[in-house]
Design a protein around this motif. Structure first.
Motif, PDB file in Angstrom:
ATOM      1  N   THR A 118       0.837  -1.208   0.000  1.00  0.00           N
ATOM      2  CA  THR A 118       0.000   0.000   0.000  1.00  0.00           C
ATOM      3  C   THR A 118       0.869   1.254   0.000  1.00  0.00           C
ATOM      4  OG1 THR A 118      -0.241  -0.060   2.408  1.00  0.00           O
ATOM      5  CG2 THR A 118      -1.981  -1.101   1.120  1.00  0.00           C
ATOM      6  N   ASP A 119       1.939   1.249   0.786  1.00  0.00           N
ATOM      7  CA  ASP A 119       2.850   2.404   0.800  1.00  0.00           C
ATOM      8  C   ASP A 119       3.505   2.595  -0.561  1.00  0.00           C
ATOM      9  OD1 ASP A 119       2.365   2.985   3.477  1.00  0.00           O
ATOM     10  OD2 ASP A 119       4.001   1.695   4.169  1.00  0.00           O
ATOM     11  N   ASN A 120       3.971   1.501  -1.160  1.00  0.00           N
ATOM     12  CA  ASN A 120       4.623   1.594  -2.469  1.00  0.00           C
ATOM     13  C   ASN A 120       3.681   2.101  -3.549  1.00  0.00           C
ATOM     14  OD1 ASN A 120       7.018   0.647  -1.380  1.00  0.00           O
ATOM     15  ND2 ASN A 120       6.626  -1.475  -1.964  1.00  0.00           N
ATOM     16  N   ALA A 179       1.603   6.464  -6.960  1.00  0.00           N
ATOM     17  CA  ALA A 179       0.520   7.368  -7.355  1.00  0.00           C
ATOM     18  C   ALA A 179       0.943   8.826  -7.205  1.00  0.00           C
ATOM     19  CB  ALA A 179      -0.736   7.100  -6.528  1.00  0.00           C
ATOM     20  N   GLY A 180       1.687   9.107  -6.146  1.00  0.00           N
ATOM     21  CA  GLY A 180       2.159  10.470  -5.926  1.00  0.00           C
ATOM     22  C   GLY A 180       3.155  10.939  -6.980  1.00  0.00           C
ATOM     23  N   ARG A 181       3.980  10.029  -7.471  1.00  0.00           N
ATOM     24  CA  ARG A 181       5.009  10.372  -8.461  1.00  0.00           C
ATOM     25  C   ARG A 181       4.472  10.538  -9.875  1.00  0.00           C
ATOM     26  NH1 ARG A 181       7.806   6.159  -6.156  1.00  0.00           N
ATOM     27  NH2 ARG A 181       7.451   4.878  -7.991  1.00  0.00           N
ATOM     28  N   LEU A 182       3.457   9.756 -10.221  1.00  0.00           N
ATOM     29  CA  LEU A 182       2.979   9.746 -11.605  1.00  0.00           C
ATOM     30  C   LEU A 182       1.956  10.850 -11.877  1.00  0.00           C
ATOM     31  CD1 LEU A 182       2.468   5.888 -12.055  1.00  0.00           C
ATOM     32  CD2 LEU A 182       4.410   7.285 -12.808  1.00  0.00           C
ATOM     33  N   GLU A 183       1.902  11.288 -13.134  1.00  0.00           N
ATOM     34  CA  GLU A 183       0.886  12.265 -13.534  1.00  0.00           C
ATOM     35  C   GLU A 183      -0.490  11.623 -13.625  1.00  0.00           C
ATOM     36  OE1 GLU A 183       1.658  14.793 -16.890  1.00  0.00           O
ATOM     37  OE2 GLU A 183       3.805  14.810 -16.442  1.00  0.00           O
ATOM     38  N   LYS A 184      -0.519  10.348 -14.042  1.00  0.00           N
ATOM     39  CA  LYS A 184      -1.776   9.602 -14.139  1.00  0.00           C
ATOM     40  C   LYS A 184      -1.607   8.289 -13.403  1.00  0.00           C
ATOM     41  CE  LYS A 184      -3.483  11.536 -18.390  1.00  0.00           C
ATOM     42  NZ  LYS A 184      -4.423  11.298 -19.446  1.00  0.00           N
ATOM     43  N   GLY A 220      -6.875  -2.516   1.697  1.00  0.00           N
ATOM     44  CA  GLY A 220      -5.692  -1.936   1.061  1.00  0.00           C
ATOM     45  C   GLY A 220      -6.022  -0.844   0.062  1.00  0.00           C
ATOM     46  N   PHE A 221      -7.094  -1.027  -0.719  1.00  0.00           N
ATOM     47  CA  PHE A 221      -7.483  -0.007  -1.701  1.00  0.00           C
ATOM     48  C   PHE A 221      -7.786   1.320  -1.019  1.00  0.00           C
ATOM     49  CE2 PHE A 221     -11.591  -1.563  -0.365  1.00  0.00           C
ATOM     50  CZ  PHE A 221     -12.441  -0.477  -0.467  1.00  0.00           C
ATOM     51  N   TYR A 222      -8.415   1.236   0.159  1.00  0.00           N
ATOM     52  CA  TYR A 222      -8.760   2.446   0.914  1.00  0.00           C
ATOM     53  C   TYR A 222      -7.483   3.138   1.389  1.00  0.00           C
ATOM     54  CZ  TYR A 222     -10.989   5.491   4.342  1.00  0.00           C
ATOM     55  OH  TYR A 222     -11.405   6.595   5.050  1.00  0.00           O
ATOM     56  N   TYR A 223      -6.558   2.356   1.948  1.00  0.00           N
ATOM     57  CA  TYR A 223      -5.314   2.927   2.472  1.00  0.00           C
ATOM     58  C   TYR A 223      -4.453   3.535   1.368  1.00  0.00           C
ATOM     59  CZ  TYR A 223      -6.501   0.714   6.889  1.00  0.00           C
ATOM     60  OH  TYR A 223      -7.137   0.345   8.052  1.00  0.00           O
ATOM     61  N   ILE A 224      -4.410   2.884   0.206  1.00  0.00           N
ATOM     62  CA  ILE A 224      -3.661   3.446  -0.922  1.00  0.00           C
ATOM     63  C   ILE A 224      -4.240   4.807  -1.291  1.00  0.00           C
ATOM     64  CG2 ILE A 224      -3.066   3.196  -3.369  1.00  0.00           C
ATOM     65  CD1 ILE A 224      -3.244   0.090  -2.853  1.00  0.00           C
ATOM     66  N   ALA A 225      -5.563   4.855  -1.447  1.00  0.00           N
ATOM     67  CA  ALA A 225      -6.226   6.115  -1.819  1.00  0.00           C
ATOM     68  C   ALA A 225      -6.015   7.186  -0.759  1.00  0.00           C
ATOM     69  CB  ALA A 225      -7.718   5.868  -2.053  1.00  0.00           C
ATOM     70  N   GLN A 226      -6.138   6.810   0.511  1.00  0.00           N
ATOM     71  CA  GLN A 226      -5.967   7.770   1.598  1.00  0.00           C
ATOM     72  C   GLN A 226      -4.546   8.329   1.624  1.00  0.00           C
ATOM     73  OE1 GLN A 226      -6.372   6.173   5.575  1.00  0.00           O
ATOM     74  NE2 GLN A 226      -7.029   8.165   6.382  1.00  0.00           N
ATOM     75  N   LYS A 227      -3.558   7.446   1.547  1.00  0.00           N
ATOM     76  CA  LYS A 227      -2.156   7.876   1.592  1.00  0.00           C
ATOM     77  C   LYS A 227      -1.783   8.722   0.376  1.00  0.00           C
ATOM     78  CE  LYS A 227      -0.734   3.851   4.233  1.00  0.00           C
ATOM     79  NZ  LYS A 227      -0.034   2.563   4.226  1.00  0.00           N
ATOM     80  N   ALA A 228      -2.369   8.407  -0.782  1.00  0.00           N
ATOM     81  CA  ALA A 228      -2.045   9.138  -2.010  1.00  0.00           C
ATOM     82  C   ALA A 228      -2.913  10.386  -2.179  1.00  0.00           C
ATOM     83  CB  ALA A 228      -2.214   8.231  -3.222  1.00  0.00           C
ATOM     84  N   GLY A 229      -3.966  10.508  -1.362  1.00  0.00           N
ATOM     85  CA  GLY A 229      -4.870  11.655  -1.482  1.00  0.00           C
ATOM     86  C   GLY A 229      -5.679  11.626  -2.769  1.00  0.00           C
ATOM     87  N   ILE A 230      -6.133  10.431  -3.155  1.00  0.00           N
ATOM     88  CA  ILE A 230      -6.902  10.290  -4.398  1.00  0.00           C
ATOM     89  C   ILE A 230      -8.259   9.648  -4.103  1.00  0.00           C
ATOM     90  CG2 ILE A 230      -4.851  10.220  -5.868  1.00  0.00           C
ATOM     91  CD1 ILE A 230      -5.080   7.207  -6.017  1.00  0.00           C
ATOM     92  N   PRO A 231      -9.239   9.849  -4.980  1.00  0.00           N
ATOM     93  CA  PRO A 231     -10.570   9.296  -4.748  1.00  0.00           C
ATOM     94  C   PRO A 231     -10.677   7.819  -5.114  1.00  0.00           C
ATOM     95  CG  PRO A 231     -10.562  10.540  -6.787  1.00  0.00           C
ATOM     96  CD  PRO A 231      -9.199  10.715  -6.166  1.00  0.00           C
TER      97      PRO A 231
END
Length: 184
Positions: A89-91, A96-101, A121-132
Motif C-alpha cells: 500500500t505504501d509503495n 501514485a504520488g510520483r505519476l501524472e496519471k 488496502g485499496f482504501y489505504y492506498i487512496a488515503q495515503k495518495a490523497g486520491i478518490p
C-alpha cells in the motif's frame, strides 16, 4: 480499431450497458465488486479497452506464469505475494504520488469466494495518495457496469467501508452465491 472491437463485443454482441456518472480524474482507485468469477476479468478488460481507460490491476502472483505472466503485465497486472508482508500500500501510494496519471483497479473481496471481511488496502492506498475511490459494480443479471459514487477517504474507515459495502449490496455477480457484504 481495438477500442471499436472491444466496444462492439461488450455492448453489441454480449449485450452489456454502462451507467457511469462519476468524473474520472487523472488519479484514482477503482473499487470493483462483486468479484465472483474469472469472467469479471474479461468483462473489466473489455470495458476498459472499449472506454479507452488504461488501468492497472492487482492479481495473485500465481497467475503470473508463462505465457500468462507477460500478457497480464502488458495488460497492467501487478502481482501480489499474499504470503509476504510487504508495504504494497505504501509503495502504490508513493507511485501514485510520483505519476501524472494513476488508475488502479482492486477487488476488495480479494477472492472469488464469499468473504465478508473485505480487504482495506485499496482504501489505504487512496488515503495515503490523497486520491478518490470510484465504486464500479458489475451486475450480470442486468448486464450492467455502474459507477455512480465516488468516495474520498477521510480516515473514518469503518463508516466509509460500510458505505462502500452498501453501494454494492444489490449487484449480482456471475456466481451470486459467492458474494457477500457481510453484516454492515
Amino acid at each position: 480499431m481495438w477500442k471499436s472491437f472491444c466496444s462492439w463485443l461488450l455492448y453489441k454482441r454480449m449485450g452489456w450497458t454502462a451507467e457511469v456518472t462519476e468524473p474520472h480524474p487523472d488519479k484514482f482507485i477503482i473499487c470493483l465488486a462483486p468479484h465472483t468469477s474469472n469472467w469479471d476479468f474479461l468483462i473489466g478488460q473489455l470495458y476498459s479497452k472499449a472506454e479507452g481507460m488504461q488501468s492497472n490491476f492487482l492479481m495473485k502472483k500465481e497467475w503470473f506464469f508463462w505465457p500468462l505472466g507477460p500478457l497480464f503485465r502488458k495488460l497492467g497486472g501487478i502481482p501480489v505475494w499474499r504470503s509476504k508482508h510487504t508495504s504494497m500500500t505504501d509503495n502504490l501510494a508513493a507511485t501514485a504520488g510520483r505519476l501524472e496519471k494513476f488508475q488502479l483497479c482492486i477487488t476488495p473481496e480479494g477472492t472469488r469466494s464469499p468473504n465478508a471481511e473485505w480487504k482495506k488496502g485499496f482504501y489505504y492506498i487512496a488515503q495515503k495518495a490523497g486520491i478518490p475511490i470510484l465504486l464500479y459494480g458489475i451486475d450480470y443479471e442486468r448486464r450492467l457496469i455502474r459507477c455512480t459514487k465516488t468516495i474520498v477517504p477521510d480516515g473514518d474507515i469503518d463508516r466509509q467501508m460500510r458505505e462502500i459495502k452498501l453501494y454494492f449490496k444489490d449487484f449480482k455477480g456471475k456466481k451470486p452465491e459467492n458474494f457477500t457484504i457481510g453484516e454492515v
